[in-house]
Design a protein around this motif. Structure first.
Motif, short mmCIF file in Angstrom:
data_model
loop_
_atom_site.label_atom_id
_atom_site.label_comp_id
_atom_site.label_asym_id
_atom_site.label_seq_id
_atom_site.Cartn_x
_atom_site.Cartn_y
_atom_site.Cartn_z
N SER A 161 0.82 -1.38 0.26
CA SER A 161 0.25 0.01 0.05
C SER A 161 0.68 1.17 -0.50
O SER A 161 0.49 2.77 -0.56
CB SER A 161 -0.47 0.37 1.22
OG SER A 161 -0.37 0.34 2.55
N ARG A 162 2.03 1.17 0.67
CA ARG A 162 3.41 1.98 0.43
C ARG A 162 4.02 2.20 -0.89
O ARG A 162 4.42 3.56 -1.42
CB ARG A 162 3.92 2.26 1.21
CG ARG A 162 3.54 2.37 3.23
CD ARG A 162 4.85 1.84 4.07
NE ARG A 162 3.30 1.52 5.72
CZ ARG A 162 3.68 1.18 6.78
NH1 ARG A 162 5.87 0.62 6.12
NH2 ARG A 162 3.46 1.12 7.56
N ASN A 163 4.28 1.29 -1.31
CA ASN A 163 4.99 0.84 -3.16
C ASN A 163 5.17 -0.52 -2.91
O ASN A 163 5.20 -1.27 -2.25
CB ASN A 163 6.22 1.20 -2.08
CG ASN A 163 7.00 1.40 -3.32
OD1 ASN A 163 6.78 0.91 -4.49
ND2 ASN A 163 8.53 2.30 -3.17
N SER A 164 4.57 -0.69 -4.33
CA SER A 164 4.66 -1.86 -4.79
C SER A 164 5.54 -2.05 -5.36
O SER A 164 5.14 -3.62 -5.70
CB SER A 164 2.94 -1.84 -6.38
OG SER A 164 3.67 -0.47 -7.19
N HIS A 165 6.74 -1.80 -5.91
CA HIS A 165 8.13 -2.39 -6.24
C HIS A 165 8.68 -2.71 -4.91
O HIS A 165 8.42 -2.23 -3.91
CB HIS A 165 8.54 -0.51 -7.11
CG HIS A 165 8.05 -0.03 -8.38
ND1 HIS A 165 7.98 -0.97 -9.32
CD2 HIS A 165 7.68 0.67 -7.98
CE1 HIS A 165 6.93 0.00 -9.61
NE2 HIS A 165 6.87 1.39 -9.03
N PRO A 166 9.66 -3.92 -6.30
CA PRO A 166 10.10 -3.97 -7.26
C PRO A 166 8.77 -5.28 -7.38
O PRO A 166 8.90 -5.36 -8.76
CB PRO A 166 10.96 -4.72 -6.79
CG PRO A 166 10.91 -5.37 -5.61
CD PRO A 166 9.96 -4.87 -4.94
N HIS A 167 8.48 -5.82 -6.99
CA HIS A 167 7.57 -6.83 -7.91
C HIS A 167 6.20 -6.70 -8.01
O HIS A 167 5.71 -7.41 -9.70
CB HIS A 167 6.98 -8.34 -6.24
CG HIS A 167 7.70 -7.83 -5.20
ND1 HIS A 167 9.08 -9.56 -5.31
CD2 HIS A 167 8.08 -8.02 -4.39
CE1 HIS A 167 9.82 -9.14 -4.27
NE2 HIS A 167 9.69 -8.54 -3.41
N PHE A 168 5.85 -5.87 -7.60
CA PHE A 168 4.35 -5.46 -8.56
C PHE A 168 4.66 -3.57 -9.17
O PHE A 168 5.31 -3.18 -8.54
CB PHE A 168 3.30 -5.41 -7.65
CG PHE A 168 3.29 -6.52 -7.21
CD1 PHE A 168 2.37 -7.60 -8.52
CD2 PHE A 168 3.58 -6.70 -5.97
CE1 PHE A 168 2.10 -8.97 -7.54
CE2 PHE A 168 3.23 -8.52 -5.32
CZ PHE A 168 2.62 -9.07 -6.23
N THR A 169 3.49 -3.11 -9.94
CA THR A 169 3.58 -1.88 -10.66
C THR A 169 1.30 -1.49 -9.78
O THR A 169 0.80 -2.02 -10.42
CB THR A 169 4.07 -1.84 -11.72
OG1 THR A 169 5.07 -2.36 -12.27
CG2 THR A 169 3.39 -0.78 -12.65
N THR A 170 1.61 0.14 -9.80
CA THR A 170 0.40 0.41 -9.53
C THR A 170 -0.13 0.98 -10.74
O THR A 170 0.71 1.69 -11.35
CB THR A 170 0.47 0.82 -8.75
OG1 THR A 170 0.90 0.42 -6.73
CG2 THR A 170 -1.16 1.77 -8.18
N VAL A 171 -1.39 0.42 -11.38
CA VAL A 171 -1.34 0.80 -13.04
C VAL A 171 -2.60 2.03 -12.34
O VAL A 171 -3.07 2.21 -13.12
CB VAL A 171 -1.73 0.11 -13.67
CG1 VAL A 171 -0.98 -0.78 -14.24
CG2 VAL A 171 -2.24 -1.81 -12.97
#
Length: 206
Positions: A176-186
């Motif tokens: 919820s704070r930062n989706s990287h490095p595993h996912f990208t918030t789109v």
């Protein structure tokens, strides 16, 4: 003698037919009450009919509109089952966990999907979703933070299933704070965050 006769007849007439006026008044009173209730009932029905279709969940509407406009028709979604039902119904996109069907396979898929709300590593959860061929995950902070009673939040429930990670910060909190490095918030609004698995990572693990 006629006067006394008339005097006797009048009281008898009053006694014989006096109930008629009283009953008419009662019936009229009942009729008026029923009429007022009917008017009020119709008014209430009209008020209810007037709000039919006015229910609005703007954050979810924004989510569904975004999915409809920005994802392919065969894009696979995962997330909380109530939200997935709305995604399937409103956009027709494939989902991996559906609340209206249940079998051993579905329970296993749902468990993998809900690992997003565990304390596992981002890499582990990403592999779980890739195993299900998920393209997008709809993250809801409420599922991460909601706690109906002590021990009943999703991360606490996962502590029973996955004790070796108990005590760590839940992955959903990190995401919820930062989706990287595993996912990208789109996509994100005040309720939903859509995470996309990077294509390069997805291909490299095949």
């Amino acid at each position: 003698m006629s006067v006394p006769c008339h005097a006797q007849i009048r009281p008898r007439q009053s006694k014989l037919f006096g109930w008629f006026g009283e009953r008419s008044k009662q019936q009229m009173a009942v009729f008026c009450v029923l009429a007022l209730m009917a008017v009020q009932g119709v008014s209430n029905l009209q008020a209810q009919w007037g709000i039919i279709g006015e229910f609005s969940n703007m954050p979810q509407e924004e989510l569904l509109d975004w999915i409809q406009d920005n994802t392919q028709h065969n894009a696979v979604f995962a997330g909380a089952m109530p939200t997935m039902a709305s995604v399937k119904l409103s956009t027709g996109r494939p989902i991996v966990n559906h609340p209206h069907y249940e079998d051993a396979g579905l329970r296993e898929r749902t468990k993998l999907v809900y690992s997003m709300y565990s304390r596992m590593s981002g890499e582990t959860v990403k592999r779980n979703l890739m195993k299900l061929k998920v393209d997008y995950f709809v993250l809801e902070d409420s599922w991460c933070t909601r706690r109906t009673r002590p021990g009943c939040s999703m991360p606490e429930i996962w502590d029973i299933e996955d004790p070796e990670n108990a005590g760590k910060v839940p992955l959903c909190t990190h995401i919820s704070r930062n989706s990287h490095p595993h996912f990208t918030t789109v996509f994100a609004n005040e309720v939903y965050k859509v995470l996309k698995i990077p294509k390069a990572s997805k291909q490299s693990d095949r």
